[in-house]
Each structure stands twice: as C-alpha cells, then as structure tokens.
Design a protein around this motif. Structure first.
Motif, PDB file in Angstrom:
ATOM      1  N   LEU A  81       0.841  -1.187   0.000  1.00 51.23           N
ATOM      2  CA  LEU A  81       0.000   0.000   0.000  1.00 51.23           C
ATOM      3  C   LEU A  81       0.879   1.241   0.000  1.00 51.23           C
ATOM      4  O   LEU A  81       1.789   1.370   0.820  1.00 51.23           O
ATOM      5  CB  LEU A  81      -0.915   0.017   1.230  1.00 51.23           C
ATOM      6  N   ASN A  82       0.597   2.146  -0.940  1.00 58.06           N
ATOM      7  CA  ASN A  82       1.330   3.404  -1.041  1.00 58.06           C
ATOM      8  C   ASN A  82       0.366   4.570  -0.822  1.00 58.06           C
ATOM      9  O   ASN A  82      -0.735   4.580  -1.373  1.00 58.06           O
ATOM     10  CB  ASN A  82       1.970   3.539  -2.427  1.00 58.06           C
ATOM     11  N   SER A  83       0.792   5.541  -0.039  1.00 59.40           N
ATOM     12  CA  SER A  83      -0.073   6.694   0.225  1.00 59.40           C
ATOM     13  C   SER A  83       0.790   7.919   0.500  1.00 59.40           C
ATOM     14  O   SER A  83       1.966   7.804   0.868  1.00 59.40           O
ATOM     15  CB  SER A  83      -0.997   6.420   1.415  1.00 59.40           C
ATOM     16  N   GLY A  84       0.184   9.091   0.331  1.00 59.24           N
ATOM     17  CA  GLY A  84       0.936  10.309   0.588  1.00 59.24           C
ATOM     18  C   GLY A  84       0.073  11.549   0.570  1.00 59.24           C
ATOM     19  O   GLY A  84      -1.040  11.558   0.014  1.00 59.24           O
ATOM     20  N   LEU A  85       0.576  12.619   1.208  1.00 53.33           N
ATOM     21  CA  LEU A  85      -0.055  13.935   1.253  1.00 53.33           C
ATOM     22  C   LEU A  85       1.008  14.978   0.911  1.00 53.33           C
ATOM     23  O   LEU A  85       2.169  14.838   1.313  1.00 53.33           O
ATOM     24  CB  LEU A  85      -0.625  14.234   2.641  1.00 53.33           C
ATOM     25  N   ALA A  86       0.616  16.029   0.197  1.00 51.55           N
ATOM     26  CA  ALA A  86       1.595  17.048  -0.172  1.00 51.55           C
ATOM     27  C   ALA A  86       0.923  18.390  -0.421  1.00 51.55           C
ATOM     28  O   ALA A  86      -0.270  18.458  -0.736  1.00 51.55           O
ATOM     29  CB  ALA A  86       2.368  16.621  -1.419  1.00 51.55           C
ATOM     30  N   TRP A  87       1.723  19.443  -0.284  1.00 50.13           N
ATOM     31  CA  TRP A  87       1.277  20.800  -0.598  1.00 50.13           C
ATOM     32  C   TRP A  87       2.395  21.477  -1.392  1.00 50.13           C
ATOM     33  O   TRP A  87       3.555  21.503  -0.971  1.00 50.13           O
ATOM     34  CB  TRP A  87       0.979  21.588   0.681  1.00 50.13           C
ATOM     35  N   PHE A  88       2.053  22.004  -2.550  1.00 53.15           N
ATOM     36  CA  PHE A  88       3.020  22.659  -3.422  1.00 53.15           C
ATOM     37  C   PHE A  88       2.532  24.073  -3.726  1.00 53.15           C
ATOM     38  O   PHE A  88       1.368  24.262  -4.101  1.00 53.15           O
ATOM     39  CB  PHE A  88       3.183  21.883  -4.736  1.00 53.15           C
ATOM     40  N   GLY A  89       3.418  25.036  -3.572  1.00 51.81           N
ATOM     41  CA  GLY A  89       3.039  26.425  -3.824  1.00 51.81           C
ATOM     42  C   GLY A  89       4.125  27.177  -4.551  1.00 51.81           C
ATOM     43  O   GLY A  89       5.317  26.923  -4.356  1.00 51.81           O
ATOM     44  N   ASN A  90       3.712  28.115  -5.393  1.00 54.00           N
ATOM     45  CA  ASN A  90       4.649  28.983  -6.107  1.00 54.00           C
ATOM     46  C   ASN A  90       4.090  30.399  -6.035  1.00 54.00           C
ATOM     47  O   ASN A  90       3.323  30.826  -6.900  1.00 54.00           O
ATOM     48  CB  ASN A  90       4.822  28.518  -7.552  1.00 54.00           C
ATOM     49  N   PHE A  91       4.469  31.100  -4.961  1.00 53.53           N
ATOM     50  CA  PHE A  91       3.921  32.422  -4.699  1.00 53.53           C
ATOM     51  C   PHE A  91       4.873  33.497  -5.253  1.00 53.53           C
ATOM     52  O   PHE A  91       5.862  33.180  -5.903  1.00 53.53           O
ATOM     53  CB  PHE A  91       3.696  32.595  -3.204  1.00 53.53           C
ATOM     54  N   ASN A  92       4.557  34.749  -4.980  1.00 54.52           N
ATOM     55  CA  ASN A  92       5.353  35.834  -5.560  1.00 54.52           C
ATOM     56  C   ASN A  92       6.827  35.742  -5.179  1.00 54.52           C
ATOM     57  O   ASN A  92       7.706  35.880  -6.012  1.00 54.52           O
ATOM     58  CB  ASN A  92       4.782  37.190  -5.136  1.00 54.52           C
ATOM     59  N   ARG A  93       7.078  35.502  -3.906  1.00 50.39           N
ATOM     60  CA  ARG A  93       8.470  35.437  -3.435  1.00 50.39           C
ATOM     61  C   ARG A  93       8.805  34.117  -2.751  1.00 50.39           C
ATOM     62  O   ARG A  93       9.895  33.977  -2.183  1.00 50.39           O
ATOM     63  CB  ARG A  93       8.755  36.592  -2.463  1.00 50.39           C
ATOM     64  N   LEU A  94       7.905  33.167  -2.788  1.00 52.90           N
ATOM     65  CA  LEU A  94       8.119  31.908  -2.078  1.00 52.90           C
ATOM     66  C   LEU A  94       7.730  30.715  -2.937  1.00 52.90           C
ATOM     67  O   LEU A  94       6.630  30.671  -3.488  1.00 52.90           O
ATOM     68  CB  LEU A  94       7.293  31.901  -0.777  1.00 52.90           C
ATOM     69  N   ARG A  95       8.647  29.755  -3.065  1.00 54.39           N
ATOM     70  CA  ARG A  95       8.338  28.442  -3.633  1.00 54.39           C
ATOM     71  C   ARG A  95       8.383  27.432  -2.507  1.00 54.39           C
ATOM     72  O   ARG A  95       9.328  27.399  -1.714  1.00 54.39           O
ATOM     73  CB  ARG A  95       9.351  28.041  -4.715  1.00 54.39           C
ATOM     74  N   LEU A  96       7.364  26.563  -2.449  1.00 59.60           N
ATOM     75  CA  LEU A  96       7.232  25.651  -1.318  1.00 59.60           C
ATOM     76  C   LEU A  96       6.804  24.272  -1.804  1.00 59.60           C
ATOM     77  O   LEU A  96       5.928  24.152  -2.660  1.00 59.60           O
ATOM     78  CB  LEU A  96       6.204  26.196  -0.324  1.00 59.60           C
ATOM     79  N   ALA A  97       7.420  23.238  -1.259  1.00 61.34           N
ATOM     80  CA  ALA A  97       6.998  21.852  -1.504  1.00 61.34           C
ATOM     81  C   ALA A  97       7.136  21.093  -0.197  1.00 61.34           C
ATOM     82  O   ALA A  97       8.235  20.975   0.355  1.00 61.34           O
ATOM     83  CB  ALA A  97       7.846  21.203  -2.596  1.00 61.34           C
ATOM     84  N   ALA A  98       6.015  20.586   0.325  1.00 60.19           N
ATOM     85  CA  ALA A  98       6.013  19.817   1.564  1.00 60.19           C
ATOM     86  C   ALA A  98       5.244  18.529   1.308  1.00 60.19           C
ATOM     87  O   ALA A  98       4.115  18.570   0.808  1.00 60.19           O
ATOM     88  CB  ALA A  98       5.368  20.610   2.700  1.00 60.19           C
ATOM     89  N   ASN A  99       5.850  17.391   1.620  1.00 61.41           N
ATOM     90  CA  ASN A  99       5.149  16.129   1.370  1.00 61.41           C
ATOM     91  C   ASN A  99       5.546  15.062   2.373  1.00 61.41           C
ATOM     92  O   ASN A  99       6.659  15.070   2.926  1.00 61.41           O
ATOM     93  CB  ASN A  99       5.396  15.643  -0.066  1.00 61.41           C
ATOM     94  N   ALA A 100       4.604  14.152   2.604  1.00 56.17           N
ATOM     95  CA  ALA A 100       4.817  12.982   3.459  1.00 56.17           C
ATOM     96  C   ALA A 100       4.260  11.781   2.719  1.00 56.17           C
ATOM     97  O   ALA A 100       3.174  11.854   2.136  1.00 56.17           O
ATOM     98  CB  ALA A 100       4.119  13.163   4.803  1.00 56.17           C
ATOM     99  N   SER A 101       4.998  10.687   2.720  1.00 57.64           N
ATOM    100  CA  SER A 101       4.540   9.501   2.006  1.00 57.64           C
ATOM    101  C   SER A 101       4.955   8.239   2.731  1.00 57.64           C
ATOM    102  O   SER A 101       5.940   8.224   3.483  1.00 57.64           O
ATOM    103  CB  SER A 101       5.086   9.482   0.570  1.00 57.64           C
ATOM    104  N   SER A 102       4.198   7.193   2.477  1.00 55.21           N
ATOM    105  CA  SER A 102       4.511   5.860   2.996  1.00 55.21           C
ATOM    106  C   SER A 102       4.368   4.892   1.833  1.00 55.21           C
ATOM    107  O   SER A 102       3.280   4.771   1.246  1.00 55.21           O
ATOM    108  CB  SER A 102       3.552   5.485   4.134  1.00 55.21           C
ATOM    109  N   THR A 103       5.453   4.223   1.464  1.00 55.28           N
ATOM    110  CA  THR A 103       5.436   3.341   0.308  1.00 55.28           C
ATOM    111  C   THR A 103       5.947   1.952   0.680  1.00 55.28           C
ATOM    112  O   THR A 103       6.829   1.808   1.537  1.00 55.28           O
ATOM    113  CB  THR A 103       6.303   3.887  -0.843  1.00 55.28           C
TER     114      THR A 103
END
Length: 422
Positions: A129-151
């Motif tokens: 079983l593989n699963s994951g959650l993530a949030w990706f953003g590309n704002f005016n002055r901020l690029r963000l990638a946050a993720n958690a996964s279990s594979t």
C-alpha cells in the motif's frame, strides 16, 4: 585507458563533477537519462490534466502493470538448491487527488495499492500500500513543496545483489526558496526517510539478514540560488545523518559544500548536482572519508525526432555481502532515442562503471559493469502507454567468485502517469 574511464571523464568535462544523492543502493542501467521536472511544476501540470473533476477537486485514476517477465536465479544465489526461477508481475491501481488552493498552490494526496505476483514462489507474493499527502506552492516570493509519504514496493536490493525484496519507506520532505531579488533566492531543503526491508531473503541467499540494512536517514541543504532566463545556479551546504537500527557500525554523519546547475535552451538540457562531504562513520576502522558524490544529466536534441542523453553518477551504498562494508560507485551512460511517429519511439543505451568495496581489514574488491540495452514505447491511446526494455548486464570482479551476468526483459503498461505521482 578503459572505455568506461574515457566516457566518465568526457562527462565530467562537459557537465562538471556528477552528483545527486548520497547512499544510493540501486541504479538500473539506462535509467536517469531524462531531465528531472520539479515537483511543483509536475503537480501543477498533472492537476490541469486530471481526467475527473468534482467541483474544485480534480481526480486522476492510476493503473500500472510492471515488472512483467521471467527471472532465472532471481536472487543471484550461487547455490543451486536455493535458486528461484519464476515468472512475475506487479499490478497497481489507485487514485491521485488535486485540490487547487487559489491559482498558486495545490494540495495533493494519493492512495495506490500494489500486488507483487510470482507464479510458483508463493512466499514472494505480497500486497503493498502506497499513500501520501503534499502541498506545493509557487507564490510571488516563495516556492514551497512539503510532502509525506509511505510506500511499500518490490525493488532490486542493490547493484551488488539485484534481488527483488519488499522495501517499506516512510518519508518526510520540505523544500522552500525565498526570492530576495528578481534573480537571487535563499533555499532550504530537509528530507528524512525510514527504510525497512519486509521480505526475509535468507532462504534464498544464506546468511543474508536484511535487517542489517534497516535505517533512518536525513539530509538537509541550504544556500543561495541565482536564476537567469536559461541558467539556474545554486551554492550551499549539505549535512547528512544515517542511523542503522541493528548493525550500527555503519551509522554515520557528514557535511560539506554542495552546488547545483541547470541550463536549458531549445535543443539542450543540462542538470548537475554535486556535493563534497566529509563523512564520519561510527566504526573507527572505517574512520573519516572525504567523498564527492552526485549526478549529471545532459540531453541534446540532434534533430526534431532524435535525442541523445548522457548521464554520470558517483554515489555511495551499503554492502549487502557484509554488515560493515561501504561501496563507492561510479557509473556513466549514454542513450539514443528516436521518435518514429507520434505513437512509437525506440532507443538504445549503454552503461559502464565500477563499484569499489571498502571494508575494514579486507582486501579491496572491485566490480566492473558493462551493460547494453534497448527500449521501446508504444502509445496505445492518449492515456495508455506500453513500454518495453531489454538489457544485458555483465559484472566482472577482481574476485572471480563475484562475477555475474543478467539478461532482463521487462514490460510495463501505465494509465496516464506513473503509479506514484511525486
């Protein structure tokens, strides 16, 4: 001078010293010959192409049929009584969800179970079983990638022993870049992984206890990034830490400078990542070592339908044959691919390299790799792609008992994208 040395030196001159990850257990010949796409760009693109929409929620079904083939001596066992000859396949299906949070960020989640099937070896069959959650953003002055996964996936154990084992990984990652001016940004990245080997392979390879490879690892990088219209240059500092859960003598920590470089024109793409780390092992016999590690990829379009790709990699891994050994590997590869039509493409690749085993109070072992292969991809429809891969690998060791060769034929069918979205 050996061909593999010439090839590696040419790549080094073209794209600086290769580098990417520190402890890389397995790299398939002919792999990593594509320019990597950033996670944020990949997720934004996939969200826009999702097949189903429920209000703001976008959903992509995923299906894959991979690892289809037949293995003779799948565990590379020298003992006739423990050899495994069998047919196998891995089937996976699931869904990936995307929820745009305004125009500049996306929340994503996936659930993709897999089943590894072996015709005769019932002990090797396993549901994952593989699963994951993530949030990706590309704002005016901020690029963000946050993720958690279990594979949980069936994978080759290492280049030293290409045995199929079940490896479970829990991963947490955070990457951000804060733009200070139009071209200058501060970046920071952190990633931690807990790896456990679920399948007991001792019945196939006597005296092999996979628990000796179970470990927690972490990596942090931070520095400055300068971006132009075609070039991105990053300079910074990297720290690593690896803690083994059972055999702790290979536990280590390290730190040192790092650099990354990307260049893109209409015909050329280049990506390089390099780090020079001072690594301190808990085992006093392994002591301290200074190691340059990473990867480089160069892709050049010869003409509209023909592409050549070069790859170089220098990395560390943990020896399977010994609970104390470290393996220093250097590989180089070239691939040529041609699109015969909008639906069919084919290519050829060649890899060579050397793995050097570093072990306390033991004579040095070197395994030389030469590999040739063919690839083909047929687009059955807009969403279904059938890909095939044939390779012939030969490992020539200065200790003849470790000489080995593998012939591999692989097939895979994928719906839309790979089963794991990021």
């Amino acid at each position: 001078m050996p061909i593999r040395t010439v090839t590696f030196c040419l790549l080094t001159l073209c794209v600086s010293v290769p580098a990417r990850s520190q402890f890389t257990q397995y790299t398939a010949p002919g792999s990593r010959l594509r320019t990597p796409e950033s996670l944020a760009d990949s997720v934004q693109r996939a969200a826009g192409e999702a097949r189903w929409r429920l209000g703001p929620l976008r959903i992509d079904p995923r299906f894959s049929l991979t690892n289809v083939g037949y293995d003779e001596n799948a565990f590379s066992s020298p003992d006739e009584s423990t050899r495994v000859n069998d047919s196998h396949a891995t089937v996976g299906a699931g869904i990936v969800g995307y929820l745009p949070l305004g125009s500049k960020s996306v929340f994503s989640a996936f659930l993709t179970p897999e089943y590894s099937w072996w015709q005769d070896s019932e002990d090797l069959r396993q549901f994952n079983l593989n699963s994951g959650l993530a949030w990706f953003g590309n704002f005016n002055r901020l690029r963000l990638a946050a993720n958690a996964s279990s594979t949980e996936r069936e994978r080759p154990l290492s280049n030293e022993l290409e045995a199929p084992v079940q490896i479970a990984q829990d991963s947490l990652a955070l990457a951000l870049a804060i733009r200070m001016t139009r071209r200058l940004a501060i970046f920071g990245e952190s990633r931690s992984i807990k790896a456990e080997h679920d399948r007991d392979a001792e019945q196939f390879v006597p005296e092999l206890d996979l628990r000796s490879l179970d470990r927690d690892s972490s990596r942090q990088s931070y520095g400055l990034e300068l971006a132009g219209s075609r070039v991105v240059l990053g300079l910074g500092y990297r720290t690593i830490e690896v803690d083994f859960l059972v055999e702790t003598n290979r536990s280590n920590d390290g730190s040192g400078p790092m650099a990354r470089f990307a260049y893109q024109t209409g015909r050329l793409q280049m990506n390089v990542e390099w780090a020079n780390l001072r690594i301190d092992y808990d085992d006093p016999l392994l002591g301290d070592t200074e190691q340059s590690i990473g990867t480089a990829n160069l892709i050049y379009k010869l003409r509209a339908a023909t592409t050549v790709a070069l790859r170089a990699q220098e990395s560390l891994s943990f020896a399977v044959s010994s609970p104390t050994g470290i393996v220093e590997s250097r590989f180089a590869g070239v691939a040529l691919n041609h699109d015969f039509s909008s639906r069919f493409s084919a290519g050829v690749f060649a890899d060579n390299g050397t793995s050097t085993f570093v072990e306390p109070e033991s004579s040095e072992r070197e395994d030389d790799l030469e590999a040739l292969g063919l690839t083909a991809a047929l687009k059955l429809s807009d969403n279904f792609t059938l890909t095939g891969r044939f390779s012939e690998e030969t490992w020539d060791s200065n200790q003849p008992q470790f000489n080995r060769s593998n012939t591999r034929l692989g097939l895979r069918i994928e719906l839309h994208e790979e089963l794991l979205p990021w």
